[in-house]
Motif scaffolding. Structure first.
Motif, PDB file in Angstrom:
ATOM      1  N   PHE A  85       0.790  -1.227   0.000  1.00  0.00           N
ATOM      2  CA  PHE A  85       0.000   0.000   0.000  1.00  0.00           C
ATOM      3  C   PHE A  85       0.829   1.288   0.000  1.00  0.00           C
ATOM      4  CE2 PHE A  85      -2.382  -3.299   2.381  1.00  0.00           C
ATOM      5  CZ  PHE A  85      -3.410  -3.486   1.471  1.00  0.00           C
ATOM      6  N   GLY A  86       2.147   1.179   0.050  1.00  0.00           N
ATOM      7  CA  GLY A  86       2.982   2.369   0.090  1.00  0.00           C
ATOM      8  C   GLY A  86       3.098   3.040  -1.263  1.00  0.00           C
ATOM      9  N   ASN A  87       3.500   4.311  -1.250  1.00  0.00           N
ATOM     10  CA  ASN A  87       3.732   5.061  -2.489  1.00  0.00           C
ATOM     11  C   ASN A  87       5.149   4.768  -2.969  1.00  0.00           C
ATOM     12  OD1 ASN A  87       3.646   6.860  -4.605  1.00  0.00           O
ATOM     13  ND2 ASN A  87       4.020   8.661  -3.327  1.00  0.00           N
ATOM     14  N   LEU A  88       5.278   3.796  -3.845  1.00  0.00           N
ATOM     15  CA  LEU A  88       6.585   3.304  -4.277  1.00  0.00           C
ATOM     16  C   LEU A  88       6.679   3.448  -5.798  1.00  0.00           C
ATOM     17  CD1 LEU A  88       6.551   0.075  -2.100  1.00  0.00           C
ATOM     18  CD2 LEU A  88       7.811   2.173  -1.605  1.00  0.00           C
ATOM     19  N   PRO A  89       7.172   4.585  -6.277  1.00  0.00           N
ATOM     20  CA  PRO A  89       7.157   4.846  -7.725  1.00  0.00           C
ATOM     21  C   PRO A  89       8.175   4.034  -8.502  1.00  0.00           C
ATOM     22  CG  PRO A  89       8.283   6.611  -6.555  1.00  0.00           C
ATOM     23  CD  PRO A  89       7.715   5.697  -5.502  1.00  0.00           C
ATOM     24  N   ARG A  90       7.840   3.744  -9.740  1.00  0.00           N
ATOM     25  CA  ARG A  90       8.735   3.154 -10.742  1.00  0.00           C
ATOM     26  C   ARG A  90       9.296   1.793 -10.317  1.00  0.00           C
ATOM     27  NH1 ARG A  90      13.077   5.028 -12.169  1.00  0.00           N
ATOM     28  NH2 ARG A  90      12.852   4.635 -14.392  1.00  0.00           N
ATOM     29  N   ARG A  91       8.528   1.032  -9.595  1.00  0.00           N
ATOM     30  CA  ARG A  91       9.004  -0.301  -9.214  1.00  0.00           C
ATOM     31  C   ARG A  91       9.018  -1.250 -10.403  1.00  0.00           C
ATOM     32  NH1 ARG A  91       5.545  -2.825  -5.088  1.00  0.00           N
ATOM     33  NH2 ARG A  91       7.297  -4.191  -4.647  1.00  0.00           N
ATOM     34  N   THR A  92       8.173  -0.981 -11.381  1.00  0.00           N
ATOM     35  CA  THR A  92       8.064  -1.829 -12.572  1.00  0.00           C
ATOM     36  C   THR A  92       8.169  -0.947 -13.814  1.00  0.00           C
ATOM     37  OG1 THR A  92       6.640  -3.411 -11.420  1.00  0.00           O
ATOM     38  CG2 THR A  92       6.583  -3.439 -13.820  1.00  0.00           C
ATOM     39  N   PRO A  93       8.977  -1.310 -14.800  1.00  0.00           N
ATOM     40  CA  PRO A  93       9.089  -0.469 -15.998  1.00  0.00           C
ATOM     41  C   PRO A  93       7.802  -0.457 -16.810  1.00  0.00           C
ATOM     42  CG  PRO A  93      10.263  -2.540 -16.312  1.00  0.00           C
ATOM     43  CD  PRO A  93       9.842  -2.502 -14.872  1.00  0.00           C
ATOM     44  N   VAL A  94       7.486   0.709 -17.355  1.00  0.00           N
ATOM     45  CA  VAL A  94       6.338   0.835 -18.256  1.00  0.00           C
ATOM     46  C   VAL A  94       6.732   0.371 -19.651  1.00  0.00           C
ATOM     47  CG1 VAL A  94       4.719   2.463 -19.310  1.00  0.00           C
ATOM     48  CG2 VAL A  94       5.389   2.737 -16.900  1.00  0.00           C
ATOM     49  N   ASP A  95       7.938   0.766 -20.059  1.00  0.00           N
ATOM     50  CA  ASP A  95       8.435   0.408 -21.387  1.00  0.00           C
ATOM     51  C   ASP A  95       8.881  -1.049 -21.428  1.00  0.00           C
ATOM     52  OD1 ASP A  95       8.088   3.057 -22.132  1.00  0.00           O
ATOM     53  OD2 ASP A  95      10.138   3.612 -21.575  1.00  0.00           O
ATOM     54  N   SER A  96       8.896  -1.598 -22.622  1.00  0.00           N
ATOM     55  CA  SER A  96       9.443  -2.938 -22.832  1.00  0.00           C
ATOM     56  C   SER A  96      10.968  -2.869 -22.807  1.00  0.00           C
ATOM     57  CB  SER A  96       8.968  -3.481 -24.184  1.00  0.00           C
ATOM     58  OG  SER A  96       9.463  -4.786 -24.404  1.00  0.00           O
ATOM     59  N   LEU A  97      11.604  -3.794 -22.097  1.00  0.00           N
ATOM     60  CA  LEU A  97      13.060  -3.779 -21.995  1.00  0.00           C
ATOM     61  C   LEU A  97      13.686  -4.256 -23.305  1.00  0.00           C
ATOM     62  CD1 LEU A  97      13.758  -5.179 -18.411  1.00  0.00           C
ATOM     63  CD2 LEU A  97      13.098  -2.885 -19.126  1.00  0.00           C
ATOM     64  N   PRO A  98      14.784  -3.629 -23.734  1.00  0.00           N
ATOM     65  CA  PRO A  98      15.472  -4.071 -24.949  1.00  0.00           C
ATOM     66  C   PRO A  98      16.209  -5.387 -24.702  1.00  0.00           C
ATOM     67  CG  PRO A  98      16.754  -2.363 -23.875  1.00  0.00           C
ATOM     68  CD  PRO A  98      15.467  -2.483 -23.089  1.00  0.00           C
ATOM     69  N   SER A  99      16.418  -6.136 -25.761  1.00  0.00           N
ATOM     70  CA  SER A  99      17.114  -7.419 -25.630  1.00  0.00           C
ATOM     71  C   SER A  99      17.753  -7.792 -26.954  1.00  0.00           C
ATOM     72  CB  SER A  99      16.148  -8.520 -25.188  1.00  0.00           C
ATOM     73  OG  SER A  99      15.150  -8.731 -26.175  1.00  0.00           O
ATOM     74  N   VAL A 100      18.582  -8.810 -26.904  1.00  0.00           N
ATOM     75  CA  VAL A 100      19.219  -9.376 -28.097  1.00  0.00           C
ATOM     76  C   VAL A 100      18.872 -10.858 -28.128  1.00  0.00           C
ATOM     77  CG1 VAL A 100      21.398  -9.858 -29.260  1.00  0.00           C
ATOM     78  CG2 VAL A 100      21.119  -7.723 -27.976  1.00  0.00           C
ATOM     79  N   LYS A 101      18.395 -11.340 -29.257  1.00  0.00           N
ATOM     80  CA  LYS A 101      18.066 -12.773 -29.362  1.00  0.00           C
ATOM     81  C   LYS A 101      19.248 -13.492 -30.021  1.00  0.00           C
ATOM     82  CE  LYS A 101      15.290 -16.124 -28.402  1.00  0.00           C
ATOM     83  NZ  LYS A 101      13.957 -16.354 -28.943  1.00  0.00           N
ATOM     84  N   THR A 102      20.103 -14.056 -29.180  1.00  0.00           N
ATOM     85  CA  THR A 102      21.307 -14.741 -29.641  1.00  0.00           C
ATOM     86  C   THR A 102      20.995 -16.215 -29.888  1.00  0.00           C
ATOM     87  OG1 THR A 102      22.757 -13.244 -28.422  1.00  0.00           O
ATOM     88  CG2 THR A 102      23.644 -15.418 -28.971  1.00  0.00           C
ATOM     89  N   ASP A 103      21.526 -16.733 -30.976  1.00  0.00           N
ATOM     90  CA  ASP A 103      21.414 -18.174 -31.242  1.00  0.00           C
ATOM     91  C   ASP A 103      22.496 -18.881 -30.423  1.00  0.00           C
ATOM     92  OD1 ASP A 103      21.212 -20.748 -32.141  1.00  0.00           O
ATOM     93  OD2 ASP A 103      21.434 -20.263 -34.277  1.00  0.00           O
ATOM     94  N   LEU A 104      22.131 -19.314 -29.236  1.00  0.00           N
ATOM     95  CA  LEU A 104      23.101 -19.924 -28.319  1.00  0.00           C
ATOM     96  C   LEU A 104      23.680 -21.218 -28.875  1.00  0.00           C
ATOM     97  CD1 LEU A 104      20.997 -19.422 -25.063  1.00  0.00           C
ATOM     98  CD2 LEU A 104      22.866 -17.979 -25.858  1.00  0.00           C
ATOM     99  N   LYS A 105      22.912 -21.895 -29.681  1.00  0.00           N
ATOM    100  CA  LYS A 105      23.358 -23.184 -30.210  1.00  0.00           C
ATOM    101  C   LYS A 105      24.428 -23.022 -31.298  1.00  0.00           C
ATOM    102  CE  LYS A 105      18.704 -24.890 -29.313  1.00  0.00           C
ATOM    103  NZ  LYS A 105      17.405 -25.312 -29.890  1.00  0.00           N
ATOM    104  N   ALA A 106      24.565 -21.796 -31.800  1.00  0.00           N
ATOM    105  CA  ALA A 106      25.530 -21.555 -32.875  1.00  0.00           C
ATOM    106  C   ALA A 106      26.847 -20.981 -32.370  1.00  0.00           C
ATOM    107  CB  ALA A 106      24.917 -20.605 -33.903  1.00  0.00           C
ATOM    108  N   ILE A 107      26.978 -20.759 -31.072  1.00  0.00           N
ATOM    109  CA  ILE A 107      28.218 -20.195 -30.531  1.00  0.00           C
ATOM    110  C   ILE A 107      29.313 -21.259 -30.617  1.00  0.00           C
ATOM    111  CG2 ILE A 107      29.353 -19.270 -28.470  1.00  0.00           C
ATOM    112  CD1 ILE A 107      26.621 -18.242 -27.561  1.00  0.00           C
ATOM    113  N   PRO A 108      30.450 -20.968 -31.250  1.00  0.00           N
ATOM    114  CA  PRO A 108      31.527 -21.966 -31.359  1.00  0.00           C
ATOM    115  C   PRO A 108      31.975 -22.467 -29.986  1.00  0.00           C
ATOM    116  CG  PRO A 108      31.942 -20.122 -32.830  1.00  0.00           C
ATOM    117  CD  PRO A 108      30.767 -19.727 -31.977  1.00  0.00           C
ATOM    118  N   ALA A 109      32.258 -23.757 -29.893  1.00  0.00           N
ATOM    119  CA  ALA A 109      32.566 -24.391 -28.612  1.00  0.00           C
ATOM    120  C   ALA A 109      33.846 -23.871 -27.984  1.00  0.00           C
ATOM    121  CB  ALA A 109      32.655 -25.904 -28.794  1.00  0.00           C
TER     122      ALA A 109
END
Length: 376
Positions: free
Chosen positions: A82-106
């Motif tokens: 019930f407290g006034n706790l601003p910005r605890r959760t982002p409104v915007d979608s977080l940026p990310s990178v979709k890496t092909d983990l299976k293709a990373i050389p061993a």
């Protein structure tokens, strides 16, 4: 008076009956598989041999109350709800990178962070996955704490074959039932603290897959790679019974890197001791988020993250335990802002990758953006 007495008696009986029904319903609900299992039989006998185990539960090296003196669970729960706790959760979608983990050389030594404490590591030709959570929630209930928009772009299907799944402790935001069951056919071995294996066995993992260890033990991977089991200061439990399984931190030693994974745990002298024991570390994957003065005995405050990293004598710091779930009262981006501010002038390099961005562990020139800046 007699009529009033009969009414009161009826009220008490109905209340007791309702309480009994609620208790039975709760017990029945807690039998669902996501709540896991307590150690029993031979596993329990191994647990009892641990110097950390007494009076029916595991203990920290130095006992401290979970809730700091001057605070209360009721008071903190009220503030959270019930407290006034601003910005605890982002409104915007977080940026990310979709890496092909299976293709990373061993032969490449890399880390990929998926938000919160979930990290994929490929080092010394071995693949590791620490505390994965891809279900989109941090609780066993469907209406519980949900992942931020944009933070849940990876699934178990995106993971390559995992040689070693590392679990720091059995809290829901580190040991996720839906994720580890989905990964079951991709994982060769699970490394976890004493007692945690009971969950995995209930969920269909084979006993020979599960490697349970106490603090200060190790898991030899091959001639050149070793997983060391180190201490922490935390708690465990997935139901009403607490501290029946051991919490853990890890150090992975390969020919090229020493990688420390803190798991959850409040600040103490273990970081300096680990730094001395291993003559410094190359990478510190450190809990940095979901903190509060009210429970700082079991979670590092920002300045303690810095002190721990310095104690470890780390060359690089990768802060985790943030940017996926709201489990504390601070603004969602405060952990990143604080660690960036406090790291200025320090002898280590701060790595702040986006979710899914490949961290090249052997590339000291790699730069990282302050991707959270400007997001609401």
């Amino acid at each position: 008076m007699k009529k009033l007495s009969r009414i009161l008696k009826r009220f008490v009986l109905i209340s007791l009956a309702l309480a009994g029904v609620l208790s039975l319903a709760t017990c029945a609900f807690m039998q669902q598989p996501q709540f896991g299992s307590l150690p029993k039989g031979e596993r329990l006998e191994e647990v009892k041999k641990s110097p950390r185990y007494s009076d029916g539960k595991f203990h920290n090296l130095i006992e401290r109350p979970t809730i700091t003196e001057g605070y209360s669970i009721v008071g903190e729960s009220w503030k959270t709800l019930f407290g006034n706790l601003p910005r605890r959760t982002p409104v915007d979608s977080l940026p990310s990178v979709k890496t092909d983990l299976k293709a990373i050389p061993a032969n490449q030594n890399v880390m990929v962070w998926f938000g919160h404490s979930s990290v994929f590591i490929q080092a010394g030709g071995v693949t590791f996955l620490a505390d994965p959570i891809f279900s989109g929630k941090a609780t066993p209930l469907p209406w519980g704490v949900k992942a931020y928009k944009g933070s849940d772009v990876y699934t178990a299907d995106d993971m390559p074959e995992i040689d070693y799944l590392l679990i720091s402790h059995d809290h829901y935001d580190h040991l996720d039932y839906e994720t580890v069951t989905a990964l079951k056919n991709k994982v060769k071995h699970v490394v976890c603290g004493l007692g945690v294996g009971a969950h995995f066995q209930r969920w269909g993992y084979k006993p020979e897959q599960i490697i349970e260890r106490d603090w200060y033990q190790k898991v030899p991977v091959n001639d050149s790679v070793v997983i060391y089991n180190e201490s922490s200061h935390h708690r465990s439990g997935r139901g009403f019974v607490q501290n029946k399984a051991l919490w853990m931190s890890y150090l992975i030693k390969t020919p090229a890197n020493k990688i420390y994974i803190s798991g959850d745990g409040g600040f103490d002298g273990r970081f300096a001791a680990i730094g001395k024991k291993f003559d410094g570390v190359d990478w510190a994957v450190m809990e940095n988020g979901q903190y509060d003065m009210a429970w700082h005995s079991v979670h590092n405050l920002p300045d303690e993250v810095i002190a721990a990293t310095m104690g470890l004598r780390a060359k690089n710091l990768l802060p985790v335990h943030h940017s996926k779930f709201t489990l504390a009262k601070h603004p969602w981006d405060e952990p990143l802002n604080k660690v960036t501010e406090l790291s200025v002038g320090k002898p280590y390099r701060l790595a702040t990758p986006m979710i899914g961005e490949v961290v090249r562990m052997d590339d000291s020139t790699q730069l990282f953006k302050q991707w959270w800046k400007g997001l609401n």
